[in-house]
Design an enzyme around this catalytic site. Structure first.
Site, short mmCIF file in Angstrom:
data_model
loop_
_atom_site.label_atom_id
_atom_site.label_comp_id
_atom_site.label_asym_id
_atom_site.label_seq_id
_atom_site.Cartn_x
_atom_site.Cartn_y
_atom_site.Cartn_z
N THR A 126 -8.82 9.20 5.43
CA THR A 126 -9.22 8.14 4.66
C THR A 126 -10.67 8.13 3.96
OG1 THR A 126 -8.16 6.88 6.75
CG2 THR A 126 -9.42 5.49 4.87
N SER A 136 -0.95 10.30 7.44
CA SER A 136 -0.13 9.93 8.33
C SER A 136 1.34 10.39 8.15
CB SER A 136 -0.20 8.31 8.69
OG SER A 136 -1.11 8.00 9.40
N ASN A 175 -15.79 5.98 11.25
CA ASN A 175 -15.13 7.10 10.78
C ASN A 175 -14.94 7.20 9.27
OD1 ASN A 175 -12.26 7.80 9.68
ND2 ASN A 175 -12.48 9.28 11.66
N LYS A 198 2.52 -4.03 11.17
CA LYS A 198 1.41 -4.06 12.10
C LYS A 198 1.48 -4.82 13.32
CE LYS A 198 -2.98 -3.02 10.49
NZ LYS A 198 -3.27 -1.70 9.67
N LYS A 207 0.82 -1.15 -0.17
CA LYS A 207 0.03 0.03 0.03
C LYS A 207 0.79 1.16 0.08
CE LYS A 207 -3.71 0.17 2.46
NZ LYS A 207 -4.77 0.34 3.65
#
Length: 411
Positions: A185, A344, A216, A102, A90
């Site tokens: 996002t 981010s 969200n 992660k 990604k």
């Protein structure tokens, strides 16, 4: 098919299309490092409880590793491994100088008090502080964690390494968080939708949208679509589902959800079955919730012409094949939901520079990055004569493979 199997399958297909060397192919699949730690903390009642925390650092060929930390009772190592790998591809697709990671703790945050959550977070940070870092691995919030969790990690990490706002992203604004991060996002999903529709000579205005998931990502995406003149005809989350063929009044629905903590009893539409949102009559379907919601059972009934994957891995490979036979265009998660990690990255850049941006600049740069990534994916689709998912995967895998070879991995 679980997330790890599906991610591996997409990687294998991309590697075959690219003709990757078998040794390099194997090297790219194996995580750089897997960390597993024991976190024992006192509860408020004086008793002690132990949890297992871990961090999977997948690849650092293109830069520091980047990815969320989730608190969930069933933090599954396989799924975390898949999500770490997915972050590698990604970040490469979005052209960010990062690799993938992660992590998580196998706890139920709803069963812990705020002070207990703080203690768990601080112990976890103490155990991994020398394995993360501004130029090594930069965590972010994920399921069950938020900006407060990031603030605790920042504080605990800074005790060992001095004040380091760039150690985590998704922080509160007061501690160096970026403006625009909360909506990023959802806004990225809308930019991606605009670019795709533009290819077909269409725009968001007057198109009908169904949105599964109103957290969200879903709520921000719905708001931006509403602002741009799109008709959101169906919305669902775990509390209920609403439909209105003339378009739901999204600001009114948001107010209702804020008051009632639920989509039920909303007066601006009719209630419907939760699962029917995925097969509702619409032009564009946006799954924003869990993985695997589109499968071989319901794929044939999907009426949308376009699917924008705002959730991670919402479409099973079997559903993928059924939908492509029907002529449905799918914009893959690896690109569609990359707005969050892109902003981010902007937060990290601002922290390192010690110079914060206005929200307009954040959104302008987000659109620019997402447009460039979309053009890169299109170019790969053209080169390899493949669909958008394989276009995105070949783009990501090729960038990581190239960086790995250039750094002299065989030496």
């Amino acid at each position: 098919m679980n997330a790890l199997a599906a991610t591996n399958r997409n990687f294998q297909l991309a590697a075959r299309i690219l003709g990757l060397d078998s040794k390099l192919h194997k090297s790219l699949l194996i995580p750089f490092r897997e960390i597993k730690v024991e976190c024992t903390v006192p509860r408020d009642d004086g008793s002690f409880v132990s949890y297992i925390g871990f961090r999977i650092q997948h690849d650092n060929a293109r830069g520091p590793m980047k990815g969320g930390i989730r608190y969930h009772p069933e933090v599954d190592p396989d799924e975390v491994n898949a999500l770490a790998q997915l972050m590698t591809w990604k970040t490469a697709v979005a052209n960010l100088p990062y690799g993938g990671a992660k992590g998580g703790i196998g706890c139920n945050p709803r069963e812990l008090t705020v002070s207990e959550l703080q203690r768990v977070t601080r112990v976890f940070t103490q155990k991994i502080h020398d394995l993360i870092g501004i130029h090594r691995d930069v965590p972010a919030p994920d399921m069950g964690t938020n900006s407060q969790t990031m603030a605790w990690i920042l504080d605990e990490y800074s005790k060992f390494h001095g004040y380091s706002p760039a150690i985590v992203t998704g922080k509160p604004i007061e501690l160096g968080g970026s403006l625009g991060r909360e909506a990023a996002t959802g806004l990225g999903v809308v930019f991606a939708t605009e670019f795709l529709l533009d290819e077909y000579g269409m725009s968001i205005a007057n198109m009908k949208f169904a949105i599964q998931g109103f957290g969200n990502v879903g709520s921000w995406a719905a708001s931006f679509i509403h602002q741009k003149g799109g008709k959101v005809v169906a919305v669902s989350d775990i509390t209920g589902a609403v439909k209105n063929p003339n378009g739901i009044d999204i600001p009114a629905l948001l107010k209702h959800k804020e008051k009632a903590y639920s989509l039920k009893d909303f007066e601006g539409g009719d209630a419907m079955d939760l699962n029917d949102v995925l097969v509702h009559e619409c032009d564009v379907l946006i799954p924003c919730a869990l993985g695997g919601v589109l499968n071989k059972e319901n794929a044939a009934d999907v009426k949308a012409k376009f699917i924008i994957e705002a959730a991670n891995h919402p479409t099973d490979p079997e559903a993928d094949e059924i939908l492509s036979r029907k002529g449905v265009t799918i914009l893959p998660d690896i690109y569609a939901n990359s707005g969050g990690v892109t902003v981010s990255y902007f937060e990290w850049v601002q922290n390192i520079q010690g110079f914060m941006w206005e929200e307009e600049k954040v959104n302008y740069e987000l659109k620019r990055y997402m447009k460039r990534a979309f053009n890169d994916i299109k170019a790969m689709c053209h080169t390899h004569n493949c669909n958008l998912r394989m276009g995105a995967f070949t783009l990501g895998v090729n960038k990581v493979a190239r960086a790995t070879v250039l750094r002299g991995w065989e030496a």
